[in-house]
Design an enzyme around this catalytic site. Structure first.
Site, mmCIF file in Angstrom:
data_model
loop_
_atom_site.group_PDB
_atom_site.id
_atom_site.type_symbol
_atom_site.label_atom_id
_atom_site.label_comp_id
_atom_site.label_asym_id
_atom_site.label_seq_id
_atom_site.Cartn_x
_atom_site.Cartn_y
_atom_site.Cartn_z
ATOM 1 N NE ARG A 102 66.976 -15.373 -4.175
ATOM 2 C CZ ARG A 102 67.311 -14.105 -3.972
ATOM 3 N NH1 ARG A 102 68.098 -13.477 -4.817
ATOM 4 N NH2 ARG A 102 66.875 -13.459 -2.902
ATOM 5 C CG ASP A 103 70.549 -13.194 -1.767
ATOM 6 O OD1 ASP A 103 71.184 -12.720 -2.726
ATOM 7 O OD2 ASP A 103 70.014 -12.481 -0.895
ATOM 8 C CB CYS A 135 72.169 -8.192 -5.732
ATOM 9 S SG CYS A 135 71.414 -7.728 -7.296
ATOM 10 C CG ASN A 146 72.006 -13.096 2.054
ATOM 11 O OD1 ASN A 146 72.641 -13.310 1.027
ATOM 12 N ND2 ASN A 146 70.747 -12.721 2.048
HETATM 13 N N1 COA Z 1 62.742 -17.426 -17.278
HETATM 14 C C1 COA Z 1 63.440 -17.805 -18.384
HETATM 15 N N2 COA Z 1 63.719 -16.999 -19.388
HETATM 16 C C2 COA Z 1 63.273 -15.757 -19.328
HETATM 17 C C3 COA Z 1 62.533 -15.288 -18.245
HETATM 18 C C4 COA Z 1 62.276 -16.178 -17.185
HETATM 19 N N3 COA Z 1 61.614 -15.810 -16.080
HETATM 20 N N4 COA Z 1 62.220 -14.016 -18.457
HETATM 21 C C5 COA Z 1 62.743 -13.667 -19.629
HETATM 22 N N5 COA Z 1 63.392 -14.726 -20.175
HETATM 23 C C6 COA Z 1 64.118 -14.788 -21.423
HETATM 24 C C7 COA Z 1 63.282 -14.389 -22.613
HETATM 25 O O1 COA Z 1 62.609 -15.503 -23.115
HETATM 26 C C8 COA Z 1 64.330 -13.867 -23.557
HETATM 27 O O2 COA Z 1 65.007 -14.950 -24.152
HETATM 28 P P1 COA Z 1 65.481 -14.890 -25.686
HETATM 29 O O3 COA Z 1 66.368 -13.689 -25.798
HETATM 30 O O4 COA Z 1 66.177 -16.187 -25.864
HETATM 31 O O5 COA Z 1 64.212 -14.743 -26.434
HETATM 32 C C9 COA Z 1 65.332 -13.206 -22.636
HETATM 33 O O6 COA Z 1 65.164 -13.834 -21.369
HETATM 34 C C10 COA Z 1 65.109 -11.719 -22.493
HETATM 35 O O7 COA Z 1 63.772 -11.495 -22.172
HETATM 36 P P2 COA Z 1 63.196 -10.044 -21.846
HETATM 37 O O8 COA Z 1 61.751 -10.166 -21.545
HETATM 38 O O9 COA Z 1 63.622 -9.089 -22.931
HETATM 39 O O10 COA Z 1 63.867 -9.754 -20.498
HETATM 40 P P3 COA Z 1 65.117 -8.862 -20.138
HETATM 41 O O11 COA Z 1 66.325 -9.237 -20.923
HETATM 42 O O12 COA Z 1 64.683 -7.463 -20.100
HETATM 43 O O13 COA Z 1 65.345 -9.394 -18.651
HETATM 44 C C11 COA Z 1 64.524 -10.222 -16.574
HETATM 45 C C12 COA Z 1 64.389 -9.176 -17.642
HETATM 46 C C13 COA Z 1 63.817 -9.716 -15.337
HETATM 47 C C14 COA Z 1 63.876 -11.505 -17.037
HETATM 48 C C15 COA Z 1 66.001 -10.491 -16.286
HETATM 49 O O14 COA Z 1 66.683 -9.281 -16.129
HETATM 50 C C16 COA Z 1 66.200 -11.337 -15.073
HETATM 51 O O15 COA Z 1 65.868 -12.507 -15.047
HETATM 52 N N6 COA Z 1 66.815 -10.782 -14.035
HETATM 53 C C17 COA Z 1 67.076 -11.499 -12.808
HETATM 54 C C18 COA Z 1 67.420 -10.548 -11.761
HETATM 55 C C19 COA Z 1 67.792 -11.264 -10.494
HETATM 56 O O16 COA Z 1 67.386 -12.377 -10.210
HETATM 57 N N7 COA Z 1 68.627 -10.579 -9.718
HETATM 58 C C20 COA Z 1 69.116 -11.088 -8.489
HETATM 59 C C21 COA Z 1 68.080 -11.243 -7.446
HETATM 60 S S1 COA Z 1 67.449 -9.767 -6.763
HETATM 61 ZN ZN ZN Z 2 69.810 -10.412 -0.782
#
Ligand code: COA
Ligand code: ZN
Length: 318
Positions: free
Chosen positions: A16-17, A241, A250
Site C-alpha cells: 500500500r504505502d 505519500c 518507510n
Molecule cells: N473509490 C473509488 N472511487 C472513488 C472513491 C473511492 N473510495 N472516492 C471517490 N471516488 C471517485 C468518485 O466516484 C468520483 O469519480 P467520477 O469523477 O468518475 O464521478 C471521483 O473519485 C471524485 O470524487 P470526489 O468525491 O469528488 O472526491 P475527490 O476528487 O475530492 O477525492 C478522495 C477525494 C479522498 C476520494 C481522493 O482524494 C483520494 O482517494 N485520495 C487518496 C489519498 C491517498 O490515498 N493518499 C495516500 C495515502 S495517505
Molecule cells: Zn506512510
C-alpha cells in the site's frame, strides 16, 4: 535460562504505502504473489491496498481483484486504507479484517492529500465508522503528519491528542501516529507516544515512521521506551505519500526486524523470508530499493577470509 523475549507486532505496508508511490504499475498477479509470500513471513498485519479514487492513486486501482485473489493466512490481519464511505463499502465487499481510515492532523496536508478540510474529513470518517461498526470489521485511524507537516511545520502535541480523542470517543480500536515525511526525532517520539499511551491505554497504538531523514530506527527505539509495541514497516524501505513534498521510504521492514531481534525482541517475523521477498522488489518495480540490509546482509552473514597472497595492500588513510 533464556529470558522471555517481549513480543512486538510488525505490520507490513509495502503493497500500500510502497506501491502507491511507484511510477510503474505493478501487475495484479505480481501484487498477489508478493502478498502471499509476505503472508508466510509472520507479520501481525498486512496493509494490502487502498480503496481510494483510482484517479488519485492509479497504482492501486485493482484493489478488489487483489483482495479477492490473495490466500489469507490464519492469524494475519488483512487491512486496507479507506478515505471515505465509498471506499469503506468497496472494502467491506471484499471481507477485509480491518479498515484503516486516514486523515491528516495538519489542515494544509489534509487538503493536499484528501482535498477537503480536516473537519470535512472527520465528518466523512464518522460516517464510515458508523457503517463499519455494524460489522465485525475492526477500525484503525491513521493520523498523518503527527510529528510535523512539510508545509505547516510542527503540529502541537495537544492538537494531535485531541484528534486521537475524537476517534477514541467514536469507538475505534486502534490509532496510528504517522510520521508522513520523516520529521520525527526521538525525544519528540518518546513524549508523544507516552502521552498517547497514557491517555488512551485501551487503544492499540501503532507508530508509522518514514526514514526521510535517517531517523526511523532511532525513533523506533524511542517509541519502545514509551511502551509502544506496534510498528508499520515497508519491505525494502519502499514508500511515500504522493501528496507530501519530500516524502520518501518507510522504515525498512528487514532492517527493523534485524535490529529488534538483535535487541532481544520477538517480532514474529521470519527475517530470512522477508529478505527473500525484498530481493524480488527491484525486479518488480524496476529500480533499486533503499534497504541497506539487503546489500550488506545480516551482521553475522560472514564472508570467507581472503586467501594468503591475494590480500590487497593496506589502504592509505582512514
Ligand atoms: N473509490 C473509488 N472511487 C472513488 C472513491 C473511492 N473510495 N472516492 C471517490 N471516488 C471517485 C468518485 O466516484 C468520483 O469519480 P467520477 O469523477 O468518475 O464521478 C471521483 O473519485 C471524485 O470524487 P470526489 O468525491 O469528488 O472526491 P475527490 O476528487 O475530492 O477525492 C478522495 C477525494 C479522498 C476520494 C481522493 O482524494 C483520494 O482517494 N485520495 C487518496 C489519498 C491517498 O490515498 N493518499 C495516500 C495515502 S495517505
Ligand atoms: Zn506512510
Amino acid at each position: 535460562m533464556s529470558a522471555i523475549r517481549p513480543r512486538l507486532y510488525i505490520q507490513e505496508v509495502a503493497t500500500r504505502d510502497g506501491f502507491q508511490n511507484e511510477a510503474r504499475f505493478i501487475e495484479t498477479d505480481d501484487k498477489v504473489a508478493l502478498i502471499d509470500r509476505l503472508s508466510a513471513c509472520g507479520f501481525a498485519k498486512i496493509e494490502v491496498t487502498s480503496f481510494t479514487s483510482p484517479r488519485a492513486i492509479p497504482a492501486l486501482l485493482d484493489a478488489e481483484a487483489v483482495m479477492h485473489r490473495i490466500v489469507r493466512a490464519p492469524g494475519v490481519v488483512y487491512t486496507v486504507l479507506v478515505p471515505n464511505v465509498r471506499g469503506a463499502e468497496r472494502a467491506l465487499s471484499c471481507d477485509v479484517d480491518e479498515v484503516n481510515l486516514v486523515m491528516s492532523v495538519s489542515e494544509t496536508h489534509n487538503r493536499a492529500n484528501l482535498r477537503m478540510s480536516r473537519s470535512e474529513s472527520f465528518g466523512q470518517l464518522r460516517d464510515v465508522i458508523e457503517v463499519v461498526s455494524k460489522t465485525r470489521v475492526a477500525i484503525n485511524v491513521s493520523l498523518s503528519t503527527a510529528f510535523g507537516c512539510p508545509m505547516e511545520g510542527d503540529v502541537a502535541e495537544d492538537e494531535v491528542l485531541a484528534w486521537v480523542g475524537r476517534f477514541a470517543e467514536l469507538g475505534v480500536h486502534g490509532v496510528t501516529l504517522c510520521d508522513t515525511t520523516g520529521m520525527a526525532y526521538p525525544n519528540q517520539v518518546r513524549q508523544l507516544a507516552r502521552r498517547t499511551r497514557d491517555a488512551f491505554a485501551a487503544l492499540d497504538t501503532t507508530l508509522h515512521f518514514h526514514n526521510t531523514r535517517g531517523m526511523a530506527l532511532a525513533n523506533t527505539l524511542a517509541a519502545l521506551d514509551a511502551g509502544i509495541d506496534r510498528f508499520d514497516a515497508s519491505l525494502g524501505g519502499l514508500g511515500g505519500c504522493p501528496y507530501a513534498p519530500g516524502a520518501s521510504g518507510n522504515v525498512c521492514t528487514e532492517e527493523l526486524v534485524h535490529m529488534l531481534e538483535l535487541n532481544g525482541y520477538d517480532t514474529g517475523v521470519d527475517l530470512a523470508g522477508a529478505l527473500e521477498a525484498a530481493a524480488r522488489l527491484p525486479g518488480l518495480i524496476g529500480h533499486d530499493v533503499p534497504s541497506q540490509l539487503l546489500k550488506a546482509g545480516r551482521r553475522l552473514d560472514l564472508h570467507p577470509a581472503p586467501e594468503a597472497g591475494t590480500q590487497r595492500p593496506p589502504a592509505a588513510g582512514h
